[in-house]
Design a protein around this motif. Sequence first.
Motif, PDB file in Angstrom:
ATOM      1  N   ILE A  66       0.834  -1.199   0.000  1.00 43.43           N
ATOM      2  CA  ILE A  66       0.000   0.000   0.000  1.00 43.43           C
ATOM      3  C   ILE A  66       0.870   1.250   0.000  1.00 43.43           C
ATOM      4  O   ILE A  66       0.640   2.198  -0.759  1.00 43.43           O
ATOM      5  N   LEU A  67       1.879   1.245   0.843  1.00 38.69           N
ATOM      6  CA  LEU A  67       2.780   2.403   0.895  1.00 38.69           C
ATOM      7  C   LEU A  67       3.440   2.634  -0.452  1.00 38.69           C
ATOM      8  O   LEU A  67       3.537   3.767  -0.939  1.00 38.69           O
ATOM      9  N   GLU A  68       3.884   1.542  -1.047  1.00 35.18           N
ATOM     10  CA  GLU A  68       4.555   1.641  -2.342  1.00 35.18           C
ATOM     11  C   GLU A  68       3.596   2.150  -3.418  1.00 35.18           C
ATOM     12  O   GLU A  68       3.907   3.082  -4.157  1.00 35.18           O
ATOM     13  N   LEU A  69       2.432   1.542  -3.478  1.00 38.06           N
ATOM     14  CA  LEU A  69       1.502   1.917  -4.541  1.00 38.06           C
ATOM     15  C   LEU A  69       0.955   3.322  -4.327  1.00 38.06           C
ATOM     16  O   LEU A  69       0.720   4.061  -5.281  1.00 38.06           O
ATOM     17  N   HIS A  70       0.757   3.687  -3.069  1.00 36.72           N
ATOM     18  CA  HIS A  70       0.264   5.042  -2.823  1.00 36.72           C
ATOM     19  C   HIS A  70       1.305   6.079  -3.221  1.00 36.72           C
ATOM     20  O   HIS A  70       0.953   7.160  -3.703  1.00 36.72           O
ATOM     21  N   SER A  71       2.569   5.753  -3.034  1.00 32.94           N
ATOM     22  CA  SER A  71       3.600   6.705  -3.449  1.00 32.94           C
ATOM     23  C   SER A  71       3.614   6.857  -4.962  1.00 32.94           C
ATOM     24  O   SER A  71       4.046   7.866  -5.497  1.00 32.94           O
ATOM     25  N   LYS A  72       3.138   5.808  -5.658  1.00 33.60           N
ATOM     26  CA  LYS A  72       3.075   5.875  -7.116  1.00 33.60           C
ATOM     27  C   LYS A  72       1.820   6.570  -7.607  1.00 33.60           C
ATOM     28  O   LYS A  72       1.844   7.386  -8.510  1.00 33.60           O
ATOM     29  N   TRP A  73       0.685   6.234  -7.004  1.00 33.42           N
ATOM     30  CA  TRP A  73      -0.592   6.630  -7.579  1.00 33.42           C
ATOM     31  C   TRP A  73      -1.409   7.593  -6.722  1.00 33.42           C
ATOM     32  O   TRP A  73      -2.455   8.056  -7.149  1.00 33.42           O
ATOM     33  N   GLY A  74      -0.950   7.858  -5.521  1.00 29.30           N
ATOM     34  CA  GLY A  74      -1.744   8.729  -4.670  1.00 29.30           C
ATOM     35  C   GLY A  74      -3.031   8.061  -4.228  1.00 29.30           C
ATOM     36  O   GLY A  74      -3.074   6.841  -4.063  1.00 29.30           O
ATOM     37  N   ASN A  75      -4.077   8.840  -4.064  1.00 26.08           N
ATOM     38  CA  ASN A  75      -5.323   8.316  -3.491  1.00 26.08           C
ATOM     39  C   ASN A  75      -6.176   7.534  -4.500  1.00 26.08           C
ATOM     40  O   ASN A  75      -7.405   7.636  -4.474  1.00 26.08           O
ATOM     41  N   ARG A  76      -5.553   6.776  -5.335  1.00 24.89           N
ATOM     42  CA  ARG A  76      -6.313   5.959  -6.282  1.00 24.89           C
ATOM     43  C   ARG A  76      -6.627   4.630  -5.616  1.00 24.89           C
ATOM     44  O   ARG A  76      -6.037   3.593  -5.917  1.00 24.89           O
ATOM     45  N   TRP A  77      -7.575   4.684  -4.696  1.00 25.24           N
ATOM     46  CA  TRP A  77      -7.802   3.539  -3.816  1.00 25.24           C
ATOM     47  C   TRP A  77      -8.233   2.289  -4.564  1.00 25.24           C
ATOM     48  O   TRP A  77      -7.787   1.176  -4.253  1.00 25.24           O
ATOM     49  N   SER A  78      -9.102   2.477  -5.520  1.00 24.02           N
ATOM     50  CA  SER A  78      -9.579   1.284  -6.231  1.00 24.02           C
ATOM     51  C   SER A  78      -8.448   0.662  -7.044  1.00 24.02           C
ATOM     52  O   SER A  78      -8.351  -0.559  -7.156  1.00 24.02           O
ATOM     53  N   LYS A  79      -7.602   1.509  -7.586  1.00 23.60           N
ATOM     54  CA  LYS A  79      -6.465   0.988  -8.348  1.00 23.60           C
ATOM     55  C   LYS A  79      -5.495   0.243  -7.423  1.00 23.60           C
ATOM     56  O   LYS A  79      -4.985  -0.828  -7.763  1.00 23.60           O
ATOM     57  N   ILE A  80      -5.270   0.815  -6.264  1.00 19.89           N
ATOM     58  CA  ILE A  80      -4.402   0.155  -5.296  1.00 19.89           C
ATOM     59  C   ILE A  80      -5.015  -1.167  -4.853  1.00 19.89           C
ATOM     60  O   ILE A  80      -4.336  -2.192  -4.755  1.00 19.89           O
ATOM     61  N   ALA A  81      -6.333  -1.125  -4.633  1.00 25.82           N
ATOM     62  CA  ALA A  81      -7.016  -2.330  -4.140  1.00 25.82           C
ATOM     63  C   ALA A  81      -6.934  -3.476  -5.144  1.00 25.82           C
ATOM     64  O   ALA A  81      -6.944  -4.647  -4.763  1.00 25.82           O
ATOM     65  N   GLN A  82      -6.859  -3.132  -6.419  1.00 24.28           N
ATOM     66  CA  GLN A  82      -6.769  -4.179  -7.437  1.00 24.28           C
ATOM     67  C   GLN A  82      -5.510  -5.036  -7.261  1.00 24.28           C
ATOM     68  O   GLN A  82      -5.453  -6.170  -7.728  1.00 24.28           O
ATOM     69  N   HIS A  83      -4.529  -4.473  -6.587  1.00 25.25           N
ATOM     70  CA  HIS A  83      -3.277  -5.206  -6.414  1.00 25.25           C
ATOM     71  C   HIS A  83      -3.182  -5.886  -5.054  1.00 25.25           C
ATOM     72  O   HIS A  83      -2.160  -6.464  -4.724  1.00 25.25           O
ATOM     73  N   LEU A  84      -4.238  -5.782  -4.286  1.00 26.73           N
ATOM     74  CA  LEU A  84      -4.280  -6.483  -3.006  1.00 26.73           C
ATOM     75  C   LEU A  84      -5.514  -7.377  -2.986  1.00 26.73           C
ATOM     76  O   LEU A  84      -6.591  -6.949  -2.587  1.00 26.73           O
ATOM     77  N   PRO A  85      -5.353  -8.606  -3.415  1.00 29.64           N
ATOM     78  CA  PRO A  85      -6.498  -9.505  -3.522  1.00 29.64           C
ATOM     79  C   PRO A  85      -7.249  -9.633  -2.206  1.00 29.64           C
ATOM     80  O   PRO A  85      -6.639  -9.845  -1.164  1.00 29.64           O
ATOM     81  N   GLY A  86      -8.544  -9.461  -2.285  1.00 28.35           N
ATOM     82  CA  GLY A  86      -9.355  -9.623  -1.079  1.00 28.35           C
ATOM     83  C   GLY A  86      -9.517  -8.367  -0.265  1.00 28.35           C
ATOM     84  O   GLY A  86     -10.295  -8.334   0.678  1.00 28.35           O
ATOM     85  N   ARG A  87      -8.777  -7.331  -0.606  1.00 19.63           N
ATOM     86  CA  ARG A  87      -8.904  -6.064   0.116  1.00 19.63           C
ATOM     87  C   ARG A  87      -9.696  -5.076  -0.721  1.00 19.63           C
ATOM     88  O   ARG A  87      -9.528  -5.007  -1.930  1.00 19.63           O
ATOM     89  N   THR A  88     -10.519  -4.301  -0.057  1.00 23.64           N
ATOM     90  CA  THR A  88     -11.355  -3.362  -0.786  1.00 23.64           C
ATOM     91  C   THR A  88     -10.756  -1.964  -0.755  1.00 23.64           C
ATOM     92  O   THR A  88      -9.939  -1.645   0.124  1.00 23.64           O
ATOM     93  N   ASP A  89     -11.181  -1.151  -1.706  1.00 23.59           N
ATOM     94  CA  ASP A  89     -10.697   0.228  -1.721  1.00 23.59           C
ATOM     95  C   ASP A  89     -11.075   0.940  -0.434  1.00 23.59           C
ATOM     96  O   ASP A  89     -10.306   1.725   0.115  1.00 23.59           O
TER      97      ASP A  89
END
Length: 304
Positions: A84-107
């Motif tokens: 999450i830390l890594e992806l947020h540093s890349k994409w900011g508050n794109r929660w749904s996009k981040i969530a796509q990379h964490l199976p089972g976790r929701t935005d």
Amino acid sequence: MSTIAKRELSSNEEESELRRGPWTLEEDSLLIHYIARHGEGRWNMLAKSAGLKRTGKSCRLRWLNYLKPDIKRGNLTPQEQLLILELHSKWGNRWSKIAQHLPGRTDNEIKNYWRTRVQKQARQLNIESGSKRFIDAVKCFWMPRLLQKMEQNNSPSPHSSMSNMMNLGNSGEASMSSMSSTFNIPSMSSPSPPQKEFIDAANHFSTMSNPINPSPDSFQFSQLLENSEYPKSSPNVLENNVYSYPIQDNCYVDTNNYGMEGLNMDPLSAMETCDFPQFDFQTAGSEWMLDSMGDTTLWNMDAM
DNA sequence: AAAAGACTCAACCGCGGAGAC
DNA sequence: CGTCTCCGCGGTTGAGTCTTT
């Protein structure tokens, strides 16, 4: 209020008195059974057809954030926090996009995590959570600490929930390859394999945490994929998002605490492994970390 | 034991995009 | 083209729970 919102409100109000607030068991059951038979999507129609006095939006949210069979429960693992830390540093508050990379976790879950944990840390450190200083702090202290926690969790323990999630099969002699990592998986669904981004990020920060003298035993997440007996099969989705969905207690609590509160960073290792010069804490003032920071704080003066 | 404060997270809200008409 | 409807996203709220005093 926007015209669109007015339109939606008026059309909703015309239909019937819509329920709001917490969902009841009966409502959950209606929604689950309907989706099991007809699949998800067309949420407004679904809400009517299922006999739910809810908006389509509300049904969608309830399904995606709570009822869907592959939702993972329990605290985020250090691996997930790292990602999450890594992806947020890349994409900011794109929660749904981040969530796509964490199976089972929701935005929603990731968003809540960020707001309640990460931003809390930023507040305590008196740093703007989106600032470069905060990102530096995350990279220099938080991520190495998470990696350290991951390594600590490496040592097999019959009581570790990590040992319940993903069985790597060949528990070799190398320190990290003996790791028995796990994922919390609801019993009624099949899990997803670790995502490539997760492995890349973990490898990246594993290397970063000791850039000068990377250990040959450094934890390589690619091993997880290579060695894993993690099931590759899909969840029990039949077709068109229709689920085979045994009704049962959808409860799977991770008894281990993987929250940051449980982490115990070694300040020395943090200092050794940090690309420190670019990180200027002085500007925050000399008392910036002198407040009584309890266990919930990742960093302290010792760590500086 | 009780009150106050802090925290968590499910649910709601407003907005914008996409597609149908 | 403009309008309508649906959907999904990110931001926000507030009830319930936990912790501290």
